[in-house]
Design a protein around this motif. Structure first.
Motif, short mmCIF file in Angstrom:
data_model
loop_
_atom_site.label_atom_id
_atom_site.label_comp_id
_atom_site.label_asym_id
_atom_site.label_seq_id
_atom_site.Cartn_x
_atom_site.Cartn_y
_atom_site.Cartn_z
N GLY A 87 8.18 -3.58 6.38
CA GLY A 87 9.24 -2.69 5.90
C GLY A 87 9.27 -2.51 4.40
O GLY A 87 9.99 -1.65 3.89
N HIS A 88 8.49 -3.31 3.69
CA HIS A 88 8.44 -3.16 2.23
C HIS A 88 7.51 -2.01 1.86
O HIS A 88 6.35 -2.00 2.25
N THR A 89 8.06 -1.05 1.11
CA THR A 89 7.25 0.13 0.78
C THR A 89 6.45 -0.04 -0.51
O THR A 89 5.47 0.65 -0.72
N ALA A 90 6.90 -0.91 -1.39
CA ALA A 90 6.21 -1.09 -2.67
C ALA A 90 5.34 -2.35 -2.62
O ALA A 90 5.74 -3.38 -2.08
N LEU A 91 4.13 -2.22 -3.18
CA LEU A 91 3.19 -3.33 -3.18
C LEU A 91 2.52 -3.40 -4.54
O LEU A 91 2.16 -2.37 -5.13
N TYR A 92 2.34 -4.61 -5.06
CA TYR A 92 1.82 -4.82 -6.40
C TYR A 92 0.69 -5.84 -6.37
O TYR A 92 0.75 -6.81 -5.62
N TRP A 93 -0.29 -5.62 -7.23
CA TRP A 93 -1.35 -6.62 -7.46
C TRP A 93 -1.27 -7.09 -8.90
O TRP A 93 -1.18 -6.26 -9.84
N GLY A 99 -0.45 -15.59 -18.26
CA GLY A 99 0.65 -14.86 -17.65
C GLY A 99 0.20 -14.00 -16.49
O GLY A 99 -0.92 -14.10 -16.00
N LEU A 100 1.10 -13.13 -16.06
CA LEU A 100 0.86 -12.24 -14.92
C LEU A 100 0.40 -10.88 -15.44
O LEU A 100 1.19 -10.12 -15.99
N GLU A 101 -0.86 -10.59 -15.23
CA GLU A 101 -1.43 -9.33 -15.70
C GLU A 101 -1.34 -8.28 -14.60
O GLU A 101 -1.92 -8.44 -13.52
N PHE A 102 -0.62 -7.19 -14.85
CA PHE A 102 -0.45 -6.14 -13.86
C PHE A 102 -1.78 -5.41 -13.61
O PHE A 102 -2.48 -5.06 -14.56
N LEU A 103 -2.10 -5.19 -12.35
CA LEU A 103 -3.32 -4.46 -12.01
C LEU A 103 -3.00 -3.08 -11.45
O LEU A 103 -3.45 -2.06 -11.98
N ILE A 104 -2.23 -3.04 -10.35
CA ILE A 104 -1.98 -1.76 -9.69
C ILE A 104 -0.72 -1.85 -8.83
O ILE A 104 -0.35 -2.95 -8.40
N TYR A 105 -0.11 -0.72 -8.62
CA TYR A 105 1.14 -0.64 -7.86
C TYR A 105 1.04 0.49 -6.85
O TYR A 105 0.53 1.56 -7.17
N PHE A 106 1.49 0.23 -5.64
CA PHE A 106 1.52 1.24 -4.58
C PHE A 106 2.96 1.50 -4.17
O PHE A 106 3.76 0.58 -4.01
N GLN A 107 3.27 2.77 -3.97
CA GLN A 107 4.51 3.15 -3.31
C GLN A 107 4.06 3.88 -2.04
O GLN A 107 3.53 4.97 -2.12
N GLY A 108 4.29 3.28 -0.90
CA GLY A 108 3.68 3.80 0.33
C GLY A 108 2.18 3.62 0.21
O GLY A 108 1.71 2.53 -0.16
N ASN A 109 1.46 4.67 0.52
CA ASN A 109 0.00 4.60 0.44
C ASN A 109 -0.55 5.07 -0.90
O ASN A 109 -1.76 4.97 -1.14
N SER A 110 0.29 5.62 -1.75
CA SER A 110 -0.22 6.18 -2.99
C SER A 110 -0.02 5.21 -4.15
O SER A 110 0.91 4.41 -4.15
N GLY A 136 -3.50 -0.51 -14.90
CA GLY A 136 -3.83 -1.90 -15.18
C GLY A 136 -5.19 -2.35 -14.72
O GLY A 136 -5.64 -3.44 -15.07
N LEU A 137 -5.87 -1.53 -13.92
CA LEU A 137 -7.18 -1.96 -13.44
C LEU A 137 -8.11 -2.14 -14.64
O LEU A 137 -8.30 -1.20 -15.43
N PRO A 138 -8.72 -3.33 -14.79
CA PRO A 138 -9.46 -3.63 -16.03
C PRO A 138 -10.76 -2.85 -16.20
O PRO A 138 -11.21 -2.68 -17.33
N SER A 139 -11.35 -2.42 -15.11
CA SER A 139 -12.60 -1.65 -15.22
C SER A 139 -12.81 -0.87 -13.94
O SER A 139 -12.08 -1.05 -12.96
N ASP A 140 -13.83 0.00 -13.93
CA ASP A 140 -14.10 0.79 -12.73
C ASP A 140 -14.75 -0.06 -11.63
O ASP A 140 -15.02 0.45 -10.55
N ARG A 141 -14.97 -1.34 -11.89
CA ARG A 141 -15.45 -2.21 -10.82
C ARG A 141 -14.32 -2.60 -9.88
O ARG A 141 -14.55 -3.10 -8.79
N PHE A 142 -13.09 -2.38 -10.34
CA PHE A 142 -11.91 -2.75 -9.55
C PHE A 142 -11.36 -1.50 -8.85
O PHE A 142 -11.19 -0.45 -9.47
N SER A 143 -11.04 -1.66 -7.59
CA SER A 143 -10.40 -0.57 -6.85
C SER A 143 -9.47 -1.19 -5.82
O SER A 143 -9.61 -2.36 -5.45
N ALA A 144 -8.51 -0.41 -5.38
CA ALA A 144 -7.58 -0.90 -4.36
C ALA A 144 -7.15 0.25 -3.48
O ALA A 144 -7.10 1.40 -3.93
N GLU A 145 -6.86 -0.08 -2.26
CA GLU A 145 -6.33 0.92 -1.35
C GLU A 145 -5.27 0.28 -0.47
O GLU A 145 -5.22 -0.93 -0.30
#
Lengths: 114, 113
Positions: free
Chosen positions: A28-34, A42-53, A59-68
């Motif tokens: 039921g949680h719509t927001a997701l964070y890495w 500390g806590l370094e922000f990478l990426i945030y999702f609201q729903g699927n987007s 925050g992604l440090p390079s193009d080697r990082f991806s998330a879905e």
């Protein structure tokens, strides 16, 4: 589920290999964070999702990082061609919505790149 | 955009008080506080919204001054269980409530018997 679930809890890989880290948020949680946490840091922000987007990939440090995130639920963080500096604890969190809701964190995946 | 926390570390004796500060260079809509014990995931303490409202959790309270773009966490009569690293977080979207939460570098609190 009862809490945010992350897998694997530990991952050891060789430099240059690809890794996938999984996060299963609270139902039921719509927001997701890495976030990434290097040893003693500390806590370094990478990426945030609201729903699927992902409105914020800044925050992604390079193009080697991806998330879905598919189906508004499970998310996968992929690191290609891992480097030693990628070694860290990768934490996932979810919240009911994006507006000042409290974050529930998973126990994290400890990634070690040899 | 990252909020600045001070001090970086503090050592207390049981029963003593401490204040942890969090400041931002941009306008804030809210400030979030979390505590992380060694080897564990961060745990939510409280959220403060615009209005200078003071919140409390156990003997831990906090204030938020949006004009000064600052928040302070007050730990009174500290207990051993308060040991950990405290993080403040602020929304990454300018002035807004939506979006990612950016955390400060943390303040390590050690409470000794």
């Amino acid at each position: 589920g009862a809490g945010v679930s992350q897998s694997p809890s530990n991952k050891v890989t060789e430099k240059g290999k690809d890794v996938e880290l999984r996060c299963d948020p609270i139902s039921g949680h719509t927001a997701l964070y890495w976030y990434r946490q290097s040893l003693g840091q500390g806590l370094e922000f990478l990426i945030y999702f609201q729903g699927n987007s992902a409105p914020d990939k800044s925050g992604l440090p390079s193009d080697r990082f991806s998330a879905e995130r598919t189906g508004g639920s499970v998310s996968t963080l992929t690191i290609q061609r891992t480097q030693q500096e990628d070694s860290a604890v990768y934490l996932c969190a979810s919240s009911l919505g994006p507006n000042n809701e409290k974050l529930f964190f998973g126990s994290g995946t400890q990634l070690s790149v040899l | 955009q990252q909020p600045v926390q001070s001090p970086q570390a503090v050592i207390l004796r049981e029963g003593e008080d401490a204040v942890i500060n969090c400041s931002s260079s941009k306008a804030l809509y809210s400030v979030h506080w979390y505590r992380q014990k060694h080897g564990e995931a961060p745990v939510f303490l409280m959220i403060l919204l615009k209005g200078g409202e003071q919140k409390g959790h156990e003997k831990i309270s906090a204030s938020f001054n949006e004009k000064k773009q600052q928040s302070s966490l007050y730990l009174t009569a500290s207990q051993l269980s308060y040991s950990g690293t405290y993080f403040c977080g602020t929304p990454g979207v300018y002035g807004g409530s939506q979006g990612n939460l950016i955390f400060g570098k943390g303040t390590k609190l050690s409470v000794k018997p």
